[in-house]
Design a protein around this motif. Structure first.
Motif, short mmCIF file in Angstrom:
data_model
loop_
_atom_site.label_atom_id
_atom_site.label_comp_id
_atom_site.label_asym_id
_atom_site.label_seq_id
_atom_site.Cartn_x
_atom_site.Cartn_y
_atom_site.Cartn_z
N LYS A 20 0.85 -1.21 0.00
CA LYS A 20 0.00 0.00 0.00
C LYS A 20 0.88 1.25 0.00
N ASP A 46 -7.94 2.47 -0.23
CA ASP A 46 -7.03 3.60 0.05
C ASP A 46 -6.25 4.05 -1.18
N ASN A 88 -10.94 7.11 3.59
CA ASN A 88 -10.37 6.67 4.87
C ASN A 88 -8.83 6.76 4.89
N SER A 89 -8.25 7.34 3.84
CA SER A 89 -6.79 7.22 3.65
C SER A 89 -5.98 8.41 4.19
N GLY A 90 -5.31 8.19 5.30
CA GLY A 90 -4.45 9.22 5.88
C GLY A 90 -3.30 9.57 4.96
N ARG A 118 -8.37 12.76 12.51
CA ARG A 118 -6.92 12.49 12.61
C ARG A 118 -6.13 13.81 12.50
N GLN A 165 4.02 10.80 7.92
CA GLN A 165 3.39 11.18 6.65
C GLN A 165 3.50 12.68 6.39
N ASP A 309 2.20 -0.21 12.30
CA ASP A 309 1.14 -1.02 11.70
C ASP A 309 1.21 -2.48 12.13
N LYS A 336 -4.34 6.45 14.33
CA LYS A 336 -4.60 5.77 13.05
C LYS A 336 -6.10 5.80 12.74
N GLU A 337 -6.59 4.88 11.90
CA GLU A 337 -8.00 4.83 11.53
C GLU A 337 -8.87 4.85 12.77
N ARG A 340 -5.76 2.40 17.97
CA ARG A 340 -5.54 0.95 17.90
C ARG A 340 -5.05 0.34 19.22
N ARG A 381 -6.87 -3.14 9.96
CA ARG A 381 -5.83 -3.91 10.70
C ARG A 381 -6.41 -4.57 11.95
#
Ligand SMILES: O=C(O)C1=C[C@@H](OP(=O)(O)O)[C@@H](O)[C@H](O)C1
Ligand SMILES: C=C(OP(=O)(O)O)C(=O)O
Length: 425
Positions: A20, A46, A88-90, A118, A165, A309, A336-337, A340, A381
């Protein structure tokens, strides 16, 4: 959608899906180049968000069965006709925020409810120091984000402790400005391998960034560069492979995963962690083949600083291991999403495991997993990690299972191919 998981073992040979992270970078840098073919890209929710965003910024992209052809904007992205929805993609949000800073107009970026919670403030602050007007509409650093282009170079600093990122995004955009940039990293730089992946793609595209290591890491980015990515083949994804390998490790099975060649991905560390925890694992780097046989696991100490991750996978390994595992240096795993650390603590507790949640740690004492009704948190995840836990526990149902589309769309088919008893309900 829910997935129901029964006690099962795995056995056989499968291919790891494409990476990814490499796919996002290839799409973004190809969109800023002239003309590029990307072979074996990951086509998931994503990476499709990155394709749509690249198109909105002026690239045209044709999709074929095993490749995409990107006609890029040659360093000059267009002002989009509409808002950019990154879903949903950071990675897409952060990268395209920086890319839209190269336009000569205004871009609005937003996404789903997870994305809109986020953090992005460190990236917005640096963009404002680099001649861009960039702000969160609600003033809380979260999307929706508004960017008025005009990126220029400068000497500046960014906090490295929240997300790499932000750094990757700036490294991608800054070589295309007319003044050079020096970016110093304040504090510990988390998720560093992802920045190395970014640097690899930037170099492949013919641009140059110098790195000064030391107490303070500094990126020196010469101005007036061009990207010229022509052809790129995406390697396999070690984060996705971690669920396949861990499934064998906790069920005492043997699995072979192909398409796992050496690369800059930090999550390659899963091989060492599994070995350290007692699995029998071999990795033929030349042929890209990892083979694992589960053999009874023992606890470990896992520093998540570079590899956030892997945390859901390692949490499940820990739940099945003898002794107490400490997952440490993991505060960034909360951004994260979903959070976690909290999600894994709650769900493993429902399965009868003793988990202590600290601000930057999970402390997990292995035990007998029992089946339960679990929440997947709409997080790919979490769902993949809980699915493999369900194979040990049996009688497990996980909701929001459709979220595996984010990074591993055929995850359940792959697990079934290996003999796992998983049913979508
Ligand atoms: O740049 C990337 O491709 C990624 C960087 C990491 O995020 P952070 O840098 O926010 O930790 C990782 O968790 C994410 O899945 C992918
Ligand atoms: C956090 C992730 O991705 P992103 O930041 O791109 O949403 C992930 O894939 O686990």
């Amino acid at each position: 959608m829910k997935v129901s998981v029964s006690t099962s073992k795995v056995n056989g040979e499968v291919f790891a899906p494409p990476s990814k992270s490499y796919t996002h970078r290839a799409i973004t840098i190809a969109a800023l180049s002239d003309d590029c073919v990307i072979h074996r890209p990951l086509m998931s929710a994503d990476t499709l968000a990155s394709i749509r965003a690249a198109e909105a910024l002026g690239a045209s992209i044709e999709k074929y069965e095993d490749r995409i052809h990107v006609k890029g904007v040659n360093g000059k992205p267009h002002v989009p006709n509409n808002i950019i929805d990154v879903a949903n993609s950071g990675t897409t949000l952060r990268f395209m925020t920086a890319v839209s800073a190269l336009t000569n107009g205004v871009t609005v970026l937003t996404g789903d409810s997870s994305i809109r919670n986020r953090p992005n403030q460190p990236l917005l602050d640096v963009l404002n120091k680099l001649g861009v007007e960039a702000y969160s509409t609600r003033g809380n650093g979260c999307a929706p984000i508004v960017v008025r282009g005009g990126l220029k170079g400068a000497i500046t600093t960014i906090d490295g402790s929240i997300s790499s990122q932000f750094i990757s995004a700036l490294l991608i955009a800054c070589p295309l400005t007319t003044q050079s940039t020096t970016l110093s990293i304040k504090g510990e730089m988390k998720s560093r391998p992802y920045v190395d992946v970014t640097m690899e793609l930037i170099e492949q595209a013919g641009a140059e960034i110098l790195v000064e290591e030391g107490n303070t890491i500094k990126f020196i980015i010469p101005a007036n560069q061009k990207y010229n990515l022509k052809e790129y083949t995406v390697p396999g994804d070690f984060s996705s492979a971690s669920y396949l390998l861990a499934a064998a490790a906790i069920t005492g099975s043997t699995v072979t995963v192909k398409n796992l060649f050496p690369s800059k991905q930090g999550d390659i560390e899963i091989i060492d962690v599994l070995e350290r925890m007692g699995a029998k694992i071999s990795w033929d780097k030349e042929n890209g083949i990892a083979q694992i046989t589960g053999n009874g696991l023992k606890a470990t100490i896992f520093d998540a600083g570079a590899t956030p991750d892997l945390v859901p996978t390692i949490a499940v390994l820990a739940a099945c291991a003898e002794g107490t595992t400490v997952i440490e240096n993991a505060e960034h795993v909360r951004y994260k999403e979903t959070d976690r650390l909290h999600a894994m603590a709650l769900e493993l507790t429902k399965m009868g495991i003793a988990v202590k949640e600290e601000p930057d740690q999970l402390i997990i004492t292995g035990g007998k997993l029992r089946g339960a009704e679990l929440h997947g948190w709409h997080d790919h995840r979490i769902i993949m990690a809980l699915t493999i836990a369900g194979m040990v526990a049996g009688d497990t149902v996980i909701d929001t299972a459709e979220a595996v589309d984010i990074s591993f769309p055929n995850f359940f088919d792959t697990m079934k191919e290996l003999g796992a008893e998983v049913e979508l309900i």
